[in-house]
Write a protein that holds these residues in place. Sequence first.
Motif, PDB file in Angstrom:
ATOM      1  N   LYS A 169      14.213  -1.652  -0.802  1.00  0.00           N
ATOM      2  CA  LYS A 169      13.797  -0.891  -1.235  1.00  0.00           C
ATOM      3  C   LYS A 169      12.743   0.826  -0.578  1.00  0.00           C
ATOM      4  CE  LYS A 169       9.382  -3.478  -0.673  1.00  0.00           C
ATOM      5  NZ  LYS A 169       8.472  -4.637  -1.282  1.00  0.00           N
ATOM      6  N   TYR A 170      13.020   0.173   1.303  1.00  0.00           N
ATOM      7  CA  TYR A 170      13.112   1.163   1.903  1.00  0.00           C
ATOM      8  C   TYR A 170      14.150   1.663   1.971  1.00  0.00           C
ATOM      9  CZ  TYR A 170       8.708  -1.608   2.136  1.00  0.00           C
ATOM     10  OH  TYR A 170       7.764  -2.016   2.126  1.00  0.00           O
ATOM     11  N   GLY A 222       4.754  -3.602  -3.546  1.00  0.00           N
ATOM     12  CA  GLY A 222       4.963  -4.523  -1.944  1.00  0.00           C
ATOM     13  C   GLY A 222       3.683  -5.590  -1.333  1.00  0.00           C
ATOM     14  N   SER A 223       3.458  -6.443  -0.744  1.00  0.00           N
ATOM     15  CA  SER A 223       2.769  -7.534  -1.087  1.00  0.00           C
ATOM     16  C   SER A 223       2.053  -7.417   0.612  1.00  0.00           C
ATOM     17  CB  SER A 223       2.097  -8.948  -1.072  1.00  0.00           C
ATOM     18  OG  SER A 223       3.400  -8.795  -0.720  1.00  0.00           O
ATOM     19  N   GLY A 224       3.055  -6.380   1.439  1.00  0.00           N
ATOM     20  CA  GLY A 224       2.854  -7.038   2.815  1.00  0.00           C
ATOM     21  C   GLY A 224       3.121  -8.352   3.750  1.00  0.00           C
ATOM     22  N   LYS A 273       0.794  -6.370   7.136  1.00  0.00           N
ATOM     23  CA  LYS A 273       1.158  -4.912   7.528  1.00  0.00           C
ATOM     24  C   LYS A 273       2.283  -4.163   6.484  1.00  0.00           C
ATOM     25  CE  LYS A 273       0.540  -1.893  10.680  1.00  0.00           C
ATOM     26  NZ  LYS A 273      -0.785  -1.631  11.499  1.00  0.00           N
ATOM     27  N   ARG A 274       1.645  -2.885   6.922  1.00  0.00           N
ATOM     28  CA  ARG A 274       3.193  -2.146   5.442  1.00  0.00           C
ATOM     29  C   ARG A 274       2.559  -0.949   6.603  1.00  0.00           C
ATOM     30  NH1 ARG A 274       2.219  -1.892  -1.015  1.00  0.00           N
ATOM     31  NH2 ARG A 274       4.359  -1.572  -0.310  1.00  0.00           N
ATOM     32  N   LEU A 275       3.748  -0.057   6.208  1.00  0.00           N
ATOM     33  CA  LEU A 275       4.139   0.944   6.961  1.00  0.00           C
ATOM     34  C   LEU A 275       4.110   2.613   5.899  1.00  0.00           C
ATOM     35  CD1 LEU A 275       6.712   0.860  10.185  1.00  0.00           C
ATOM     36  CD2 LEU A 275       4.197   0.062   9.747  1.00  0.00           C
ATOM     37  N   HIS A 276       4.682   2.294   5.158  1.00  0.00           N
ATOM     38  CA  HIS A 276       5.063   3.719   4.056  1.00  0.00           C
ATOM     39  C   HIS A 276       3.789   4.693   3.025  1.00  0.00           C
ATOM     40  CE1 HIS A 276       8.923   2.242   6.299  1.00  0.00           C
ATOM     41  NE2 HIS A 276       9.085   3.493   6.485  1.00  0.00           N
ATOM     42  N   GLY A 312       6.053  -9.626   2.659  1.00  0.00           N
ATOM     43  CA  GLY A 312       7.499 -10.380   2.746  1.00  0.00           C
ATOM     44  C   GLY A 312       8.245 -10.965   3.822  1.00  0.00           C
ATOM     45  N   LEU A 313       7.328  -9.619   5.529  1.00  0.00           N
ATOM     46  CA  LEU A 313       8.384  -9.705   6.459  1.00  0.00           C
ATOM     47  C   LEU A 313       7.120 -11.139   7.191  1.00  0.00           C
ATOM     48  CD1 LEU A 313       8.858  -6.300   7.894  1.00  0.00           C
ATOM     49  CD2 LEU A 313      10.521  -8.103   7.543  1.00  0.00           C
ATOM     50  N   ILE A 347       5.585  -4.322  12.116  1.00  0.00           N
ATOM     51  CA  ILE A 347       5.437  -5.347  11.073  1.00  0.00           C
ATOM     52  C   ILE A 347       5.655  -6.803  10.236  1.00  0.00           C
ATOM     53  CG2 ILE A 347       6.683  -2.838  10.703  1.00  0.00           C
ATOM     54  CD1 ILE A 347       9.137  -3.822  10.450  1.00  0.00           C
ATOM     55  N   ASN A 350      14.024  -6.022   0.890  1.00  0.00           N
ATOM     56  CA  ASN A 350      13.191  -5.023   1.754  1.00  0.00           C
ATOM     57  C   ASN A 350      14.796  -3.526   1.586  1.00  0.00           C
ATOM     58  OD1 ASN A 350      10.861  -5.487   1.855  1.00  0.00           O
ATOM     59  ND2 ASN A 350      10.647  -6.209   4.090  1.00  0.00           N
ATOM     60  N   ASP A 368      21.016  -1.876   7.398  1.00  0.00           N
ATOM     61  CA  ASP A 368      20.345  -0.526   5.985  1.00  0.00           C
ATOM     62  C   ASP A 368      20.346   0.293   6.263  1.00  0.00           C
ATOM     63  OD1 ASP A 368      17.880  -0.006   6.381  1.00  0.00           O
ATOM     64  OD2 ASP A 368      17.406  -1.857   5.695  1.00  0.00           O
TER      65      ASP A 368
HETATM   66  P1  ADP Z   1       6.246  -4.610   2.028  1.00  0.00           P
HETATM   67  O1  ADP Z   1       5.106  -6.079   0.953  1.00  0.00           O
HETATM   68  O2  ADP Z   1       5.489  -3.766   2.080  1.00  0.00           O
HETATM   69  O3  ADP Z   1       7.728  -4.627   1.897  1.00  0.00           O
HETATM   70  P2  ADP Z   1       6.606  -6.750   4.936  1.00  0.00           P
HETATM   71  O4  ADP Z   1       5.845  -7.102   5.254  1.00  0.00           O
HETATM   72  O5  ADP Z   1       8.015  -6.841   3.515  1.00  0.00           O
HETATM   73  O6  ADP Z   1       5.788  -6.272   3.556  1.00  0.00           O
HETATM   74  O7  ADP Z   1       7.175  -5.092   5.187  1.00  0.00           O
HETATM   75  C1  ADP Z   1       6.614  -4.714   6.186  1.00  0.00           C
HETATM   76  C2  ADP Z   1       6.592  -2.836   6.146  1.00  0.00           C
HETATM   77  O8  ADP Z   1       7.547  -3.210   6.534  1.00  0.00           O
HETATM   78  C3  ADP Z   1       6.755  -2.251   4.836  1.00  0.00           C
HETATM   79  O9  ADP Z   1       5.562  -2.088   4.563  1.00  0.00           O
HETATM   80  C4  ADP Z   1       7.842  -1.536   5.544  1.00  0.00           C
HETATM   81  O10 ADP Z   1       6.646  -0.343   5.148  1.00  0.00           O
HETATM   82  C5  ADP Z   1       8.186  -1.512   6.354  1.00  0.00           C
HETATM   83  N1  ADP Z   1       9.804  -2.384   6.376  1.00  0.00           N
HETATM   84  C6  ADP Z   1      10.212  -3.772   5.873  1.00  0.00           C
HETATM   85  N2  ADP Z   1      11.321  -3.652   5.686  1.00  0.00           N
HETATM   86  C7  ADP Z   1      12.419  -2.765   5.931  1.00  0.00           C
HETATM   87  C8  ADP Z   1      13.460  -1.850   6.140  1.00  0.00           C
HETATM   88  N3  ADP Z   1      14.463  -2.757   5.585  1.00  0.00           N
HETATM   89  N4  ADP Z   1      13.734  -0.593   6.161  1.00  0.00           N
HETATM   90  C9  ADP Z   1      12.367   0.044   6.371  1.00  0.00           C
HETATM   91  N5  ADP Z   1      11.288  -0.283   6.571  1.00  0.00           N
HETATM   92  C10 ADP Z   1      11.215  -1.317   6.248  1.00  0.00           C
END
Ligand code: ADP
Length: 574
Positions: free
Chosen positions: A483-484, A537-539, A528-531, A541-542, A523, A480, A510
């Motif tokens: 990626k972000y 991404g699958s939403g 749950k995805r934000l950006h 990961g976290l 998140i 992540n 980061d």
């Molecule tokens: P995804 O597959 O979308 O990465 P995650 O569950 O890993 O799904 O993360 C959920 C959301 O949290 C991401 O869509 C992103 O918006 C935000 N996010 C996760 N890690 C970071 C990071 N290191 N910096 C900024 N935003 C993050």
Amino acid sequence: MQSATALQTDNFVPLEAILCTEELQRRPSRPPDYATENRALVALAQALAESPETILQKLADTILEIFQVHSAGLSLLTQDGTRFYWPAIAGAWKPHIGGGTQRDFGPCGDVLDRNAPLLFKRFERRYPYLLEAAPAAEEALLLPFYVHGKAVGTIWAMAHDHRRQFDAEDLRQMESLGRFASAAYQAVHLQDSRRAALNLMEDAVLSRQMVEKLNRESRESERRFRQMIDALPVAIYTTDAEGRLTHFNPAAVELSGRVPELGTDRWCVTCQLYHPDGTPMPHEECPMAIALKEDRAAHGMEAIAERPDGKRIWFEPYPTPLHDADGRLSGGINMLVDITERKRSEDQLRSLNQDLQHFVYAASHDLQQPLRMVTSYTQLLARRYKGKIDERAESYIAFAVEGAQRMETLLRDLRDYWSLNKETEREPVPTDCNEVLEEALSVLALPTQETGGSVTHDPLPTVTAERITLTMLFQNLVGNALKYGRPDQPPRIHVSAERSGRDWIFSVRDNGIGIEPEYLKEIFAPFKRLHGSEPGGSGLGLAICKKVVDRYGGKIWAESEYGRGAAFRFTIPA
Ligand code: ADP
């Protein structure tokens, strides 16, 4: 006893200094113990009938026994009214029978002067001649003793060490015994025996009325108790010590499917019983039988009852033995909580869960093969026909490839997420987090290179965990962070760990786009995805990270100032 004149009063501590009667009402008190009191009254009545001349000694003995004090006795005024003598004493002061105190300078006199019960604390401080009557009285509770309404003496109880402190219930019971004793005394000792007999009869009538009142009260409280039981929506029954039913409520009838017979039927005999695993449970081994046999409350069991109509009911019994005032087992009370519905929904949930697991398994495994075919054939198409087809067709193929890759990621994450259930848990082993991080980084070599990112770390500890799950955790968090990242600078990622009490707190920091504060908690929820539309991404990961940390009883959270990078922190027990 030395004689002491009234003049001495001025030379010794004041009366108030040795009294603590008011404190009696403030001390924590036992609840009224009518059973003990009734037993004492009956014993006195018996003594009166059998040997009236020793009734006062019997009173002293009874006080000693039921109040668990060190000495108890009676003081009576002499004929000339100048002294008190002690006709009956029990306990440590027994050798002082026949002794006494002065009318005008002693604790008994104080009680008569005030015509009220008094509690004394070390009264020899004021009446030093009482020092001769050893052992010293740490506390003494004295009550006026009345004959025909006139105080002619005192009854008293003493504690010779500070561990026995009198309370309001002691006073109440002593007053009750005192009333009875004075009636008995009058009957035995007064000249006017006819009048005494009359008095005794009067008092006996009074006592009987009192006993009847007590009986009525206890019947009333029993009636209220039963009313309460009957109104409860759980099955309740009571039994005698042999387990024969003495009472049951309507809910018990409903649960067992039959009106049981009082006094004959025993515990849950109405139903055939089974253990949770389906094996029959003999009635002699049912929870209530065990509670009565072993004299202990038995909770936390489950059983199945098959009613006469064949209906099966799951229940949780709460059998508790009951005891009489002497502590002897007198019966038991059992509450049966019907858990059939709960069991049914647990079963449903379990099978639903299994269905879902199968479905996810099918989706993530069986779909992977055909998906791989789609991916490889579209990639093949792209390669083979590059330059031979028009731009639009090429972009269609590129979309298809990207879609297939996303789907592959989604399937992999789904599989990872569902693989983290209870059944897959394996014995955790000491795991070196430096190695685990290296492993994760090697998987992430491509995106690291593509983004120009760099990952540094402090020396990391060894924790007890399942290696594969920790790899997932680092892979997702570092992935992540790569990626972000911000478009204007390559990702800089640092992994560290610090000890905090019994935990290690890990941090993956980061310099990326960061997270708005209102989303910091959300998140971690699945999907749950934000950006918005970031690729790859699958939403999940976290959500996977959270599941891993939960597995070790740890916590995970994010800290970030939007636009200024993020730090993901989690704890693992050291
Ligand atoms: P995804 O597959 O979308 O990465 P995650 O569950 O890993 O799904 O993360 C959920 C959301 O949290 C991401 O869509 C992103 O918006 C935000 N996010 C996760 N890690 C970071 C990071 N290191 N910096 C900024 N935003 C993050």
